[in-house]
Design an enzyme around this catalytic site. Structure first.
Site, mmCIF file in Angstrom:
data_model
loop_
_atom_site.group_PDB
_atom_site.id
_atom_site.type_symbol
_atom_site.label_atom_id
_atom_site.label_comp_id
_atom_site.label_asym_id
_atom_site.label_seq_id
_atom_site.Cartn_x
_atom_site.Cartn_y
_atom_site.Cartn_z
ATOM 1 N N SER A 184 31.811 1.450 47.981
ATOM 2 C CA SER A 184 32.023 0.661 46.757
ATOM 3 C C SER A 184 30.730 -0.059 46.360
ATOM 4 C CB SER A 184 33.171 -0.333 46.958
ATOM 5 O OG SER A 184 33.077 -0.961 48.207
ATOM 6 N N PHE B 25 27.562 0.761 46.975
ATOM 7 C CA PHE B 25 26.524 1.670 46.464
ATOM 8 C C PHE B 25 26.887 2.193 45.076
ATOM 9 C CE2 PHE B 25 24.449 3.207 50.738
ATOM 10 C CZ PHE B 25 24.068 1.899 51.008
ATOM 11 N N GLN C 37 26.684 4.745 65.089
ATOM 12 C CA GLN C 37 27.166 6.084 64.748
ATOM 13 C C GLN C 37 28.686 6.098 64.789
ATOM 14 O OE1 GLN C 37 25.626 8.680 67.787
ATOM 15 N NE2 GLN C 37 26.505 7.480 69.451
ATOM 16 N N ARG C 38 29.257 6.976 63.971
ATOM 17 C CA ARG C 38 30.722 7.069 63.996
ATOM 18 C C ARG C 38 31.148 8.409 63.414
ATOM 19 N NH1 ARG C 38 33.181 2.489 60.957
ATOM 20 N NH2 ARG C 38 32.886 1.104 62.713
ATOM 21 N N TYR D 20 38.664 -8.551 63.915
ATOM 22 C CA TYR D 20 39.270 -7.312 63.411
ATOM 23 C C TYR D 20 39.448 -6.300 64.547
ATOM 24 C CZ TYR D 20 39.806 -3.217 60.330
ATOM 25 O OH TYR D 20 40.253 -2.072 59.695
ATOM 26 N N VAL E 63 30.449 0.070 52.096
ATOM 27 C CA VAL E 63 29.250 0.772 51.671
ATOM 28 C C VAL E 63 29.480 1.656 50.445
ATOM 29 C CG1 VAL E 63 29.478 2.721 53.311
ATOM 30 C CG2 VAL E 63 27.231 1.977 52.539
ATOM 31 N N GLU F 158 39.310 -6.562 67.910
ATOM 32 C CA GLU F 158 40.208 -6.932 69.011
ATOM 33 C C GLU F 158 41.628 -7.164 68.502
ATOM 34 O OE1 GLU F 158 39.290 -6.279 71.821
ATOM 35 O OE2 GLU F 158 37.378 -7.131 72.436
ATOM 36 N N GLN G 99 21.896 4.657 60.573
ATOM 37 C CA GLN G 99 23.245 4.605 61.166
ATOM 38 C C GLN G 99 24.140 5.591 60.416
ATOM 39 O OE1 GLN G 99 21.885 2.377 59.126
ATOM 40 N NE2 GLN G 99 23.313 0.844 58.344
ATOM 41 N N THR G 100 25.118 6.152 61.119
ATOM 42 C CA THR G 100 25.955 7.173 60.485
ATOM 43 C C THR G 100 27.405 6.706 60.357
ATOM 44 O OG1 THR G 100 26.581 8.270 62.556
ATOM 45 C CG2 THR G 100 24.550 9.024 61.489
#
Ligand code: NAD
Ligand code: UDP
Length: 323
Positions: free
Chosen positions: A196, A198, A283-284, A152, A194, A154, A216-217
């Site tokens: 959908s 949860f 993180q993002r 995905y 995440v 690359e 993780q964010t």
């Protein structure tokens, strides 16, 4: 540039239009008075997503795989075709890369012949597991080329390269958006993403599966805000090529997301910790300065509000009535 019609509706191609984001884009374009040609092979999308617009007089659907050439006449192209959730894009990774790369070549070839602008749904995954935070567009990323997410990441990176080379070499008008995690109605209920996951788990009273410690964010953008950004970018001056980040800069840990969804659904679900998948970005968060300055765009819908608008959709899915 191009053969844009001066009068009357534009005829607009949306590849991947039966998917989550594509179905919202098609509906929005129709509401603006445009004609929409939606192309999709139903790999992850569905007819149900298109149900409200299937019989619209300015809507047309064509079942087609973008890895094969497409011969149609349109005024603008939005290229969204590509599975987006990790479990979907890892199911057949070779096909995922083909969809990104061959799909980009075919759609760019179409844009070149027709001399029309083409929008690419790129992704924050081009930044990989980022070492620069938040991520501005001039950050080149930190991507594993041989991991499970690489088909995905690359594939999308190569598609960006193709867009910029068609622009430089063939003068194609390009609009490249880097989309950060987006959510809302019409998400595939079992796509493993995440939000959908949860919401479905909370509504079913099942344990909420947090991968790792949940520290993780991610930054979550409501789909209506995103589609507004798409349309502004597509209709921006020719010299605006992107890449341009589109996402909501509000940053949440996955644990915070779980707690918020439990609160909003009133669920009795417990938390279950499962192993973190390989190469999961820590993180993002988008730096959206460029989108603010160039498009006058920023998200308006906070996570709490967007979740409130999304939960009823998942409730309908569970009752077996998607709409
Ligand atoms: P989705 O899986 O719901 O939609 C993708 C659509 O593309 C589906 O309808 C699928 O059937 C179709 N498709 C897949 N392969 C195809 C092919 N070879 N030919 C024709 N159609 C094909 O995903 P989405 O969340 O709506 O994502 C849409 C686009 O936005 C994708 O390109 C994705 O990479 C990008 N994006 C999404 C997010 C997000 O958070 N949702 C984030 C970054 C980028
Ligand atoms: N995640 C999680 N539980 C789930 C699904 C996902 O903790 O049931 C985590 C996942 O490990 C990642 C984040 O949520 O850190 C976002 O995952 P998603 O698949 O939605 O998107 P992406 O990783 O591509 O941003």
């Amino acid at each position: 540039m191009g053969t844009k019609r001066e009068f009357g509706p534009q005829r607009i191609l949306v590849t991947g239009g039966a998917g989550f984001i594509g179905s919202h884009l098609c509906a929005r374009l129709l509401a603006e008075g445009q004609e929409v040609l939606c192309v999709d092979n139903f790999y992850t999308g569905s007819r149900e997503n298109l149900q409200p617009i299937l019989n619209h007089p300015r809507f047309e659907f064509l079942r087609h795989d973008v890895t094969h050439p497409l011969y149609v006449e349109v005024d603008q192209i939005y290229n969204l075709a590509c599975p987006a959730s990790p479990i979907h894009y890892q199911f057949d990774p070779v096909q995922t890369t083909k969809t990104s790369v061959h799909g980009a070549i075919n759609m760019l070839g179409l844009a070149k012949r027709l001399k029309v602008p083409i929008f690419q749904a790129s992704t924050s995954e081009v930044y990989g597991d980022p070492e620069v935070h938040p991520q501005p567009e001039d950050y080149w990323g930190h991507v594993n080329p041989v991991g499970y997410r690489s088909c995905y990441d690359e594939g999308k990176r190569c598609a960006e390269t193709l867009f910029f080379d068609y622009h430089r070499q063939h003068k194609v008008e390009i609009k490249v958006a880097r989309i950060f995690n987006t959510y809302g109605p019409n998400m595939h209920p079992n796509d493993g993403r995440v939000v959908s996951n949860f919401i479905m788990q909370a509504l079913l009273g099942r344990p909420i599966t947090i991968y790792g410690e949940g520290q993780q964010t991610r930054s979550f953008c409501f789909v209506d805000d995103l589609v507004e950004g798409f349309i502004r970018l597509m209709n921006s001056p020719t010299e605006v090529t992107g890449p341009i980040n589109l996402g909501n800069p509000g940053e949440f840990t996955i644990r915070e997301l779980a707690d918020l969804i439990i609160e909003l659904t009133g669920s009795k679900s417990t938390i279950e910790h499962l192993p973190l998948p390989p190469d999961d970005p820590k993180q993002r968060r988008p730096d959206i300065t460029r989108a603010r300055n160039t498009l006058g765009w920023e998200p308006k819908i906070a996570l709490r509000e967007g979740l409130k608008q999304s939960i009823p959709y998942f409730e309908r899915v569970l009752r077996g009535q998607k709409r």
